[in-house]
Scaffold this motif. Sequence first.
Motif, PDB file in Angstrom:
ATOM      1  N   GLN A  18       0.850  -1.192   0.000  1.00  0.00           N
ATOM      2  CA  GLN A  18       0.000   0.000   0.000  1.00  0.00           C
ATOM      3  C   GLN A  18       0.885   1.240   0.000  1.00  0.00           C
ATOM      4  O   GLN A  18       1.781   1.393   0.837  1.00  0.00           O
ATOM      5  CB  GLN A  18      -0.918   0.021   1.221  1.00  0.00           C
ATOM      6  CG  GLN A  18      -1.815   1.263   1.247  1.00  0.00           C
ATOM      7  CD  GLN A  18      -2.830   1.257   2.384  1.00  0.00           C
ATOM      8  OE1 GLN A  18      -2.934   0.290   3.135  1.00  0.00           O
ATOM      9  NE2 GLN A  18      -3.570   2.345   2.525  1.00  0.00           N
ATOM     10  N   ALA A  20      -0.640   4.556  -0.731  1.00  0.00           N
ATOM     11  CA  ALA A  20      -1.452   5.761  -0.544  1.00  0.00           C
ATOM     12  C   ALA A  20      -2.774   5.362   0.096  1.00  0.00           C
ATOM     13  O   ALA A  20      -3.075   4.186   0.273  1.00  0.00           O
ATOM     14  CB  ALA A  20      -1.692   6.455  -1.885  1.00  0.00           C
ATOM     15  N   LYS A  45     -10.349  -3.580   0.678  1.00  0.00           N
ATOM     16  CA  LYS A  45     -10.362  -2.137   0.871  1.00  0.00           C
ATOM     17  C   LYS A  45     -11.505  -1.761   1.804  1.00  0.00           C
ATOM     18  O   LYS A  45     -12.668  -2.071   1.530  1.00  0.00           O
ATOM     19  CB  LYS A  45     -10.544  -1.418  -0.470  1.00  0.00           C
ATOM     20  CG  LYS A  45     -10.595   0.099  -0.320  1.00  0.00           C
ATOM     21  CD  LYS A  45     -10.769   0.803  -1.659  1.00  0.00           C
ATOM     22  CE  LYS A  45     -10.803   2.312  -1.458  1.00  0.00           C
ATOM     23  NZ  LYS A  45     -10.965   3.033  -2.737  1.00  0.00           N
ATOM     24  N   ASP A 116       0.705   5.310  -7.147  1.00  0.00           N
ATOM     25  CA  ASP A 116      -0.646   5.845  -7.173  1.00  0.00           C
ATOM     26  C   ASP A 116      -0.585   7.249  -7.765  1.00  0.00           C
ATOM     27  O   ASP A 116       0.122   8.116  -7.245  1.00  0.00           O
ATOM     28  CB  ASP A 116      -1.206   5.885  -5.734  1.00  0.00           C
ATOM     29  CG  ASP A 116      -2.650   6.361  -5.656  1.00  0.00           C
ATOM     30  OD1 ASP A 116      -2.955   7.439  -6.216  1.00  0.00           O
ATOM     31  OD2 ASP A 116      -3.466   5.693  -5.012  1.00  0.00           O
ATOM     32  N   LYS A 118      -3.081  10.344  -8.839  1.00  0.00           N
ATOM     33  CA  LYS A 118      -4.457  10.868  -8.809  1.00  0.00           C
ATOM     34  C   LYS A 118      -4.676  11.751 -10.031  1.00  0.00           C
ATOM     35  O   LYS A 118      -3.830  12.560 -10.407  1.00  0.00           O
ATOM     36  CB  LYS A 118      -4.704  11.653  -7.525  1.00  0.00           C
ATOM     37  CG  LYS A 118      -6.174  12.022  -7.323  1.00  0.00           C
ATOM     38  CD  LYS A 118      -6.427  12.627  -5.953  1.00  0.00           C
ATOM     39  CE  LYS A 118      -6.358  11.574  -4.865  1.00  0.00           C
ATOM     40  NZ  LYS A 118      -6.838  12.096  -3.557  1.00  0.00           N
ATOM     41  N   PHE A 154       4.391   6.135  -3.740  1.00  0.00           N
ATOM     42  CA  PHE A 154       4.926   5.065  -4.588  1.00  0.00           C
ATOM     43  C   PHE A 154       6.015   4.311  -3.846  1.00  0.00           C
ATOM     44  O   PHE A 154       6.579   4.788  -2.856  1.00  0.00           O
ATOM     45  CB  PHE A 154       5.481   5.624  -5.907  1.00  0.00           C
ATOM     46  CG  PHE A 154       6.753   6.418  -5.776  1.00  0.00           C
ATOM     47  CD1 PHE A 154       7.994   5.826  -5.993  1.00  0.00           C
ATOM     48  CD2 PHE A 154       6.725   7.768  -5.459  1.00  0.00           C
ATOM     49  CE1 PHE A 154       9.171   6.555  -5.884  1.00  0.00           C
ATOM     50  CE2 PHE A 154       7.891   8.514  -5.346  1.00  0.00           C
ATOM     51  CZ  PHE A 154       9.123   7.904  -5.559  1.00  0.00           C
ATOM     52  N   SER A 237      -7.827   7.511  -9.027  1.00  0.00           N
ATOM     53  CA  SER A 237      -6.404   7.328  -9.318  1.00  0.00           C
ATOM     54  C   SER A 237      -6.174   6.241 -10.350  1.00  0.00           C
ATOM     55  O   SER A 237      -7.046   5.419 -10.617  1.00  0.00           O
ATOM     56  CB  SER A 237      -5.647   6.947  -8.036  1.00  0.00           C
ATOM     57  OG  SER A 237      -5.540   8.016  -7.137  1.00  0.00           O
ATOM     58  N   LEU A 239      -3.438   3.144 -10.674  1.00  0.00           N
ATOM     59  CA  LEU A 239      -2.397   2.393  -9.976  1.00  0.00           C
ATOM     60  C   LEU A 239      -1.530   1.723 -11.040  1.00  0.00           C
ATOM     61  O   LEU A 239      -2.030   0.967 -11.869  1.00  0.00           O
ATOM     62  CB  LEU A 239      -3.001   1.341  -9.041  1.00  0.00           C
ATOM     63  CG  LEU A 239      -2.051   0.834  -7.956  1.00  0.00           C
ATOM     64  CD1 LEU A 239      -1.799   1.930  -6.918  1.00  0.00           C
ATOM     65  CD2 LEU A 239      -2.606  -0.402  -7.271  1.00  0.00           C
ATOM     66  N   CYS A 241       1.618  -0.729 -11.665  1.00  0.00           N
ATOM     67  CA  CYS A 241       2.394  -1.774 -10.991  1.00  0.00           C
ATOM     68  C   CYS A 241       3.252  -2.509 -12.028  1.00  0.00           C
ATOM     69  O   CYS A 241       2.798  -2.781 -13.133  1.00  0.00           O
ATOM     70  CB  CYS A 241       1.484  -2.810 -10.323  1.00  0.00           C
ATOM     71  SG  CYS A 241       0.186  -2.132  -9.260  1.00  0.00           S
ATOM     72  N   ILE A 276      -8.439   3.032 -10.088  1.00  0.00           N
ATOM     73  CA  ILE A 276      -8.878   2.674  -8.737  1.00  0.00           C
ATOM     74  C   ILE A 276      -9.533   3.885  -8.070  1.00  0.00           C
ATOM     75  O   ILE A 276      -9.461   4.998  -8.592  1.00  0.00           O
ATOM     76  CB  ILE A 276      -7.695   2.188  -7.859  1.00  0.00           C
ATOM     77  CG1 ILE A 276      -6.637   3.288  -7.712  1.00  0.00           C
ATOM     78  CG2 ILE A 276      -7.079   0.914  -8.422  1.00  0.00           C
ATOM     79  CD1 ILE A 276      -5.584   3.005  -6.641  1.00  0.00           C
ATOM     80  N   ASP A 277     -10.165   3.650  -6.942  1.00  0.00           N
ATOM     81  CA  ASP A 277     -10.765   4.689  -6.099  1.00  0.00           C
ATOM     82  C   ASP A 277     -11.982   5.329  -6.778  1.00  0.00           C
ATOM     83  O   ASP A 277     -11.862   6.310  -7.519  1.00  0.00           O
ATOM     84  CB  ASP A 277      -9.743   5.771  -5.719  1.00  0.00           C
ATOM     85  CG  ASP A 277      -8.602   5.228  -4.886  1.00  0.00           C
ATOM     86  OD1 ASP A 277      -8.778   4.144  -4.296  1.00  0.00           O
ATOM     87  OD2 ASP A 277      -7.538   5.875  -4.822  1.00  0.00           O
TER      88      ASP A 277
END
Length: 310
Positions: A18, A20, A45, A116, A118, A154, A237, A239, A241, A276-277
């Motif tokens: 994780q 953020a 989450k 992450d 935004k 990050f 956001s 993400l 990876c 995400i989010d």
Amino acid sequence: MAKSEQELPEGFRQLRTQVAGHTFEESNAEAVGLLQDSKAGCVLKPLGKPECGERELRFYESLAAAAASGDNDLALLRDHVPRFYGPLKLVVNRRERSFLRLEDLTRGMRQPCVMDVKMGKRTWDPASSPNKRKLEEAKYVLCKQKLGLCLPGFQVYLPNEEHPKETTILRHGKDYGKSLNVEGFKQTMALFFNASTSDSKSRRAGTEVLLNEVLRQLQEILAWFHRQRLLHFYASSLLICYDYSRLGNPPTSQSLLNGHRLNEDDPATWVRVRMIDFAHVYPAEQALPDENYMFGLQSLIEVVQSILHR
């Protein structure tokens, strides 16, 4: 309560990757961060504030329903968000809490690098109070207004300068992100993608594969936004990876012959860019495109392109 003393259900642990969002806090037993069910390959989450949690849950459920109903725009979005496995209630620190079960985007990665980002100049939603708007406008000012991007956090694996065969982990949170100007943001992105630290021919080739795959996935998301007129995304956001351990093992030219990748060499198996989010997703006003999100997304594409071609 120290982080190591959190009372978690058996089989669950705090998500180590994780970077953020809300986390477990030593001074606040009520604060809950992301959990990991490593056996099931899930991230859990916490739903957070009731109205935000319900909105995010409805968003994921609407994507699941879209596939069944034939709503093509929403159904296509499913490829660009973590897989959703439903809600779940768990007792954490002696209190029952609600979670979303989501795909762990770093599953299978030996050395997961995670960022992450935004999206958008505007990060407050239509229901925000004047005070909330003021608070949001004061955050990440240097980057947000020029690029439509913020960097909440990050982690990245980097070569160890003294011992090149070893690695070190660099982690930064929101305080670092808030300090960045546009040039600092671009330099941080190059650092995250190991574009300025590639110390071998094979790793440089791997970084090129990584950047091209990130661009491919970003451009697919942008194409979806150009098409859709259903939703506007605020404070959402991306993400990003990737598995650092794969940088030294990029696909061979033969595995890309005629544009067809062999499955084991497909960069999509170790590079993942997902939205995400979704606690602040609203119906699009007057069926207009989400220019706010697209502005940030286009900026991010241009930053990645500049790293690739420098």
